[in-house]
Each structure stands twice: as structure tokens, then as C-alpha cells.
Design an enzyme around this catalytic site. Structure first.
Site, PDB file in Angstrom:
ATOM      1  N   ARG A 105      -6.580 -20.604 -10.124  1.00  0.00           N
ATOM      2  CA  ARG A 105      -6.973 -20.189  -8.755  1.00  0.00           C
ATOM      3  C   ARG A 105      -5.850 -20.286  -7.732  1.00  0.00           C
ATOM      4  O   ARG A 105      -6.095 -20.299  -6.524  1.00  0.00           O
ATOM      5  CB  ARG A 105      -8.191 -20.968  -8.261  1.00  0.00           C
ATOM      6  CG  ARG A 105      -9.400 -20.737  -9.127  1.00  0.00           C
ATOM      7  CD  ARG A 105     -10.675 -20.718  -8.320  1.00  0.00           C
ATOM      8  NE  ARG A 105     -11.743 -20.166  -9.126  1.00  0.00           N
ATOM      9  CZ  ARG A 105     -12.430 -20.869 -10.019  1.00  0.00           C
ATOM     10  NH1 ARG A 105     -12.176 -22.149 -10.197  1.00  0.00           N
ATOM     11  NH2 ARG A 105     -13.376 -20.280 -10.707  1.00  0.00           N
ATOM     12  N   LYS A 140       3.662  -9.402  -1.355  1.00  0.00           N
ATOM     13  CA  LYS A 140       2.927  -8.438  -2.182  1.00  0.00           C
ATOM     14  C   LYS A 140       3.206  -8.727  -3.643  1.00  0.00           C
ATOM     15  O   LYS A 140       4.369  -8.893  -4.044  1.00  0.00           O
ATOM     16  CB  LYS A 140       3.365  -7.005  -1.864  1.00  0.00           C
ATOM     17  CG  LYS A 140       2.711  -6.444  -0.640  1.00  0.00           C
ATOM     18  CD  LYS A 140       2.949  -4.936  -0.570  1.00  0.00           C
ATOM     19  CE  LYS A 140       2.384  -4.366   0.698  1.00  0.00           C
ATOM     20  NZ  LYS A 140       2.696  -2.934   0.832  1.00  0.00           N
ATOM     21  N   GLU A 168      16.567   1.707  -0.561  1.00  0.00           N
ATOM     22  CA  GLU A 168      15.628   0.984   0.301  1.00  0.00           C
ATOM     23  C   GLU A 168      16.308   0.640   1.650  1.00  0.00           C
ATOM     24  O   GLU A 168      15.650   0.595   2.684  1.00  0.00           O
ATOM     25  CB  GLU A 168      15.205  -0.280  -0.455  1.00  0.00           C
ATOM     26  CG  GLU A 168      13.775  -0.700  -0.345  1.00  0.00           C
ATOM     27  CD  GLU A 168      12.737   0.217  -0.990  1.00  0.00           C
ATOM     28  OE1 GLU A 168      11.968   0.798  -0.222  1.00  0.00           O
ATOM     29  OE2 GLU A 168      12.657   0.327  -2.231  1.00  0.00           O
ATOM     30  N   LYS A 195      12.425  -6.851   7.683  1.00  0.00           N
ATOM     31  CA  LYS A 195      11.205  -7.000   6.882  1.00  0.00           C
ATOM     32  C   LYS A 195      10.403  -8.215   7.345  1.00  0.00           C
ATOM     33  O   LYS A 195       9.176  -8.147   7.480  1.00  0.00           O
ATOM     34  CB  LYS A 195      11.556  -7.116   5.396  1.00  0.00           C
ATOM     35  CG  LYS A 195      10.336  -7.364   4.523  1.00  0.00           C
ATOM     36  CD  LYS A 195       9.992  -6.222   3.617  1.00  0.00           C
ATOM     37  CE  LYS A 195       8.666  -6.447   2.919  1.00  0.00           C
ATOM     38  NZ  LYS A 195       8.636  -5.947   1.566  1.00  0.00           N
ATOM     39  N   GLU A 223      -0.813  -5.191   6.194  1.00  0.00           N
ATOM     40  CA  GLU A 223      -0.577  -3.749   6.312  1.00  0.00           C
ATOM     41  C   GLU A 223      -1.721  -2.993   6.967  1.00  0.00           C
ATOM     42  O   GLU A 223      -2.221  -1.993   6.441  1.00  0.00           O
ATOM     43  CB  GLU A 223      -0.268  -3.162   4.919  1.00  0.00           C
ATOM     44  CG  GLU A 223       0.498  -1.840   5.005  1.00  0.00           C
ATOM     45  CD  GLU A 223       0.989  -1.358   3.653  1.00  0.00           C
ATOM     46  OE1 GLU A 223       1.681  -2.117   2.959  1.00  0.00           O
ATOM     47  OE2 GLU A 223       0.660  -0.224   3.300  1.00  0.00           O
ATOM     48  N   ARG A 242       3.258  -2.527   9.255  1.00  0.00           N
ATOM     49  CA  ARG A 242       3.836  -2.691   7.912  1.00  0.00           C
ATOM     50  C   ARG A 242       3.817  -1.372   7.135  1.00  0.00           C
ATOM     51  O   ARG A 242       4.634  -1.167   6.222  1.00  0.00           O
ATOM     52  CB  ARG A 242       3.086  -3.800   7.140  1.00  0.00           C
ATOM     53  CG  ARG A 242       3.775  -4.158   5.820  1.00  0.00           C
ATOM     54  CD  ARG A 242       3.305  -5.469   5.216  1.00  0.00           C
ATOM     55  NE  ARG A 242       4.005  -5.706   3.951  1.00  0.00           N
ATOM     56  CZ  ARG A 242       3.925  -6.816   3.247  1.00  0.00           C
ATOM     57  NH1 ARG A 242       3.181  -7.827   3.672  1.00  0.00           N
ATOM     58  NH2 ARG A 242       4.589  -6.953   2.108  1.00  0.00           N
ATOM     59  N   ASN A 263       6.445   2.194   3.987  1.00  0.00           N
ATOM     60  CA  ASN A 263       6.099   3.154   2.932  1.00  0.00           C
ATOM     61  C   ASN A 263       6.832   4.481   3.079  1.00  0.00           C
ATOM     62  O   ASN A 263       6.585   5.408   2.305  1.00  0.00           O
ATOM     63  CB  ASN A 263       4.588   3.422   2.932  1.00  0.00           C
ATOM     64  CG  ASN A 263       3.824   2.189   2.528  1.00  0.00           C
ATOM     65  OD1 ASN A 263       4.264   1.445   1.660  1.00  0.00           O
ATOM     66  ND2 ASN A 263       2.699   1.953   3.170  1.00  0.00           N
ATOM     67  N   HIS A 304       7.800   6.508   0.102  1.00  0.00           N
ATOM     68  CA  HIS A 304       7.080   5.936  -1.037  1.00  0.00           C
ATOM     69  C   HIS A 304       5.822   6.716  -1.422  1.00  0.00           C
ATOM     70  O   HIS A 304       5.353   6.591  -2.549  1.00  0.00           O
ATOM     71  CB  HIS A 304       6.704   4.474  -0.757  1.00  0.00           C
ATOM     72  CG  HIS A 304       7.868   3.534  -0.877  1.00  0.00           C
ATOM     73  ND1 HIS A 304       8.980   3.609  -0.070  1.00  0.00           N
ATOM     74  CD2 HIS A 304       8.110   2.493  -1.729  1.00  0.00           C
ATOM     75  CE1 HIS A 304       9.831   2.663  -0.404  1.00  0.00           C
ATOM     76  NE2 HIS A 304       9.336   1.966  -1.412  1.00  0.00           N
ATOM     77  N   HIS A 323       6.327   7.039  -5.146  1.00  0.00           N
ATOM     78  CA  HIS A 323       5.451   6.404  -6.145  1.00  0.00           C
ATOM     79  C   HIS A 323       4.840   7.436  -7.080  1.00  0.00           C
ATOM     80  O   HIS A 323       4.707   7.204  -8.285  1.00  0.00           O
ATOM     81  CB  HIS A 323       4.330   5.617  -5.466  1.00  0.00           C
ATOM     82  CG  HIS A 323       4.739   4.244  -5.031  1.00  0.00           C
ATOM     83  ND1 HIS A 323       3.973   3.475  -4.199  1.00  0.00           N
ATOM     84  CD2 HIS A 323       5.836   3.498  -5.321  1.00  0.00           C
ATOM     85  CE1 HIS A 323       4.579   2.319  -3.982  1.00  0.00           C
ATOM     86  NE2 HIS A 323       5.714   2.307  -4.641  1.00  0.00           N
ATOM     87  N   HIS A 382      12.995   3.112  -9.290  1.00  0.00           N
ATOM     88  CA  HIS A 382      12.312   3.063  -7.994  1.00  0.00           C
ATOM     89  C   HIS A 382      13.208   3.606  -6.869  1.00  0.00           C
ATOM     90  O   HIS A 382      12.764   4.397  -6.041  1.00  0.00           O
ATOM     91  CB  HIS A 382      11.879   1.625  -7.695  1.00  0.00           C
ATOM     92  CG  HIS A 382      11.110   1.502  -6.412  1.00  0.00           C
ATOM     93  ND1 HIS A 382       9.879   2.091  -6.233  1.00  0.00           N
ATOM     94  CD2 HIS A 382      11.404   0.884  -5.227  1.00  0.00           C
ATOM     95  CE1 HIS A 382       9.445   1.836  -5.004  1.00  0.00           C
ATOM     96  NE2 HIS A 382      10.352   1.110  -4.375  1.00  0.00           N
TER      97      HIS A 382
END
Ligand code: ADP
Ligand code: ZN
Length: 354
Positions: free
Chosen positions: A118, A140, A182, A221, A231, A235, A239, A242, A246, A258
Site C-alpha cells: 500500500r 507521475k 524535451e 517543471k 494536471e 501542468r 503535453n 505529446h 504518444h 520518446h
């Protein structure tokens, strides 16, 4: 050493940036008896022994758990296999997970930390430029499935990010380029000076220049995540490139890296913004030129229909419509009352892919 704080109230943590900082770190302060070093097959050979030794010198028990390098390993199967090995080795709720590696290691190890008994403590030691400037910051975590990238995961913050620039000495050039994609993104969405710095220095990145761009990007960031952890607002701007990127990675089954996919995504999404009358032709040209100069791809010739189908079921699509971050000039994006991504007519998306 430079220290940047990700400000999330009780989940706040520092990003420490410098040369040789891992060797100087005190791992006892995390208050964990056992440390599971999670890494991939490449990084294991290069750096796992040194870290193990360092932990042992501090009197901490540690064990290395590795998996085959590459995005193809970012699966539930890897997470479950590592977790079961940790259980068998006696790791408990008081143990610490150390993610030692690139973005794939960070995502897998972070995800495991978030669900292991957990949730247990974890720290990030990113070893690729991409992970240092982006994926190690912000909590993330997740894994891919055949339907798409990062479709399962959690928000789970580390206790600390240790960004040691020394790791980059062994990083292949191709991986540096992935990080640069990036970085161009940060320049486009937030920081025209960073964009100019990249234009002037991309061919000559020594330790000093790397330190400068890593500090700059980590600061951007950290500030964005501090304002919008989950997000729901700003945030989203991370993207940029992306939505299409993606989809390209998914369609190509990760044969394209990537960074390459994000580069192609920024070319297309920049064109969309230009078609909509937001980004000037001159700024679009500057962006494409920098991507090309760095040696990243600018032309994608894949199946457009399939790309659109994948974008429609992306987790960031809304009611089946892909949304796009739209730069209005180098260093700024369209923003309407805390809305940062916008639906675009399909014919305009298709045109941008041509
Ligand atoms: P990314 O960080 O780009 O998201 P990965 O985690 O897959 O992606 O890392 C990219 C590749 O670089 C992997 O093959 C990984 O094993 C390798 N790698 C990571 N860090 C280093 C390093 N410091 N030196 C050499 N290779 C590294
Ligand atoms: Zn990315």
C-alpha cells in the site's frame, strides 16, 4: 550543488543537482533499514555496484533488482515480478525503493513504490538527461499496455530527486538527443531564453552547459508541478508535442524513441498552431530548424487514420476529441481561463501530419 523545491505541502521534496552528489548523500536520513535499488540491465552494469557499496558503508542493507532495459519493459509484468522478488527478499513497509536509471526505471519503480504493501518511501536517482529534466520530477508513475502509453499509473511523489550530472558521461548521444527534444519543449512553452541557449549551445554541451539547462528545466517543471500537481490546469502545457508524439510511439510500437516522437509531435502541433493563426511562420520555422539541427526527425510518414484513432482514445482526449497545447510564440502558449489544451478540427490535424 543547487537545490530546487517541489512545493506540495506535506509532500514537498528537494531536487538536488550537481556533480558527484550521490556519493556525498546521506541515505540514513530517510529512516529506512532496507533499500531496494531498482534499475535496468544497462545501468546496473554501470552504477549499481557503486551505490550498493555506498549504502553498505552507511550501514544500510541493500539489494539490486533489475529488469531488461527499454520501454518494452514498462509493463505490469515487470512491476509484479520486481515486487514479488522484493517480498521474497524480506522487504517490508519500512523499506525504501531507490529508482536508479532513466525514465523507464523511474516510472516502474515509482509505480511499484506506490502499491507495494500500500505504498512505501522512494527516491529518484535519474541517470538520463530526459529523466533528469522531466520524468523524475512531479510524481507521475505508470506502465504501458498495448492500447497505449502510460494508461495505468499513479501520482506518487518521491522523498527526493538526486540529479547527479556525472551519470551523463556514459549516456549515448542518441539519449542526449531525447532529452534535448524535451528541452526544446520547455523553451517553446515557457522560456524563450532557454530556447535561445539551446540554439547557441546544442553542438557543444559540456558539463557547465548541461548543468545550466538541467537547473533551468528542473526549475520550470518544479514550479509547474507545485502549482498543479494533478494536471487540472497549467501542468497540461507539458503535453506539448505529446498528443501526437504518444500516438506515434504507440503506432510504431516504441521503435521510435520518446524524444524522436515528441520532436515529430512538436513539428505537427506547431503546424496546427500556425494554421490556426496563433504561432507565426517565423517561430514555427525556428522550432523546426532547431529540431533538425539537433538531429531529431521532422518528417513522419505513417498511417494518419490510425494515428487519429489512437489520439481519440488517449487518456487526455475529451469526449473522444484529442486536445492540443498551442504555442502562440516561442516561450508562451494559448491560455483561456486556466484552460491550456484545445480541441482542433480533424482536417487541420490531418493537414499538420502531411
Ligand atoms: P528515458 O530516460 O529516455 O525515458 P530509458 O529509461 O529507457 O529512457 O533510458 C534510455 C536508455 O539509456 C536505456 O537503454 C538505459 O539503460 C540507458 N541508460 C540510462 N542511464 C544511462 C547512463 N547514465 N549511461 C548509459 N546508459 C544509460
Ligand atoms: Zn515527454
Amino acid at each position: 550543488m543547487v537545490e530546487i523545491i517541489v512545493n506540495l505541502e506535506k509532500n514537498s521534496y528537494p531536487i538536488k543537482i550537481g556533480m558527484g552528489i550521490v556519493a556525498e548523500e546521506n541515505f540514513n536520513k530517510f529512516g529506512c533499514g532496507k533499500c531496494a535499488i531498482i534499475t535496468d540491465s544497462n545501468v546496473e552494469k554501470l552504477y549499481a555496484k557503486d551505490l550498493e557499496k555506498k549504502l553498505n558503508q552507511e550501514g544500510l542493507f541493500s539489494k539490486v533488482f533489475s529488469f531488461p532495459a527499454g520501454e518494452k519493459s514498462k509493463t505490469f509484468a515487470t512491476v509484479i515480478s520486481l515486487g514479488r522478488k522484493m517480498i521474497k527478499s524480506g522487504f517490508d513497509r519500512k523499506s525504501l525503493i531507490i529508482a536508479l536509471g532513466g525514465g523507464v526505471v523511474g516510472d516502474v519503480a515509482g509505480f511499484l513504490a506506490s502499491i507495494y504493501e500500500r505504498g512505501i518511501k522512494f527516491i529518484q536517482i535519474p541517470t538520463t538527461l530526459l529523466a533528469q529534466i522531466d520524468s523524475s520530477i512531479g510524481g507521475k508513475t505508470g506502465v504501458d499496455v498495448p492500447e497505449g502509453k502510460n494508461l495505468f499509473g499513479t501520482f506518487y511523489q518521491p522523498l527526493e530527486v538526486m540529479t547527479d550530472i556525472n551519470f551523463l558521461a556514459t549516456l549515448p548521444k542518441k539519449e542526449i538527443k531525447n532529452g534535448l527534444a524535451e528541452l526544446i519543449k520547455y523553451g517553446m512553452i515557457k522560456d524563450s531564453r532557454l530556447f535561445e541557449f539551446l540554439r547557441n549551445n546544442y553542438s557543444n554541451l559540456g558539463e557547465k552547459e548541461l548543468a545550466e539547462i538541467i537547473e533551468k528545466a528542473s526549475g520550470i517543471k518544479a514550479a509547474i508541478v507545485s502549482k498543479d500537481e494533478k494536471e487540472s490546469g497549467e501542468r497540461t502545457i507539458l503535453n506539448y508535442g505529446h498528443t501526437i508524439g504518444h500516438a506515434i510511439e504507440t503506432i510504431e510500437n516504441y521503435r521510435i524513441s520518446h524524444g524522436e516522437a515528441v520532436a515529430l509531435g512538436m513539428v505537427c502541433e506547431g503546424k496546427i498552431s500556425n494554421t490556426l493563426g496563433l504561432l507565426s511562420a517565423a517561430d514555427l520555422k525556428k522550432q523546426i530548424e532547431l529540431i533538425r539541427l539537433i538531429g531529431l526527425p521532422v518528417n513522419y510518414c505513417g498511417n494518419t487514420d490510425k494515428l487519429i484513432e489512437i489520439m481519440r482514445r488517449d487518456k487526455k482526449a475529451q469526449a473522444g476529441n484529442p486536445h492540443f497545447v498551442l504555442p502562440i510564440k516561442i516561450g508562451a502558449v494559448k491560455n483561456e481561463e486556466n484552460k491550456f489544451a484545445f480541441a482542433v478540427k480533424e482536417n487541420i490535424i490531418i493537414k499538420s501530419l502531411k
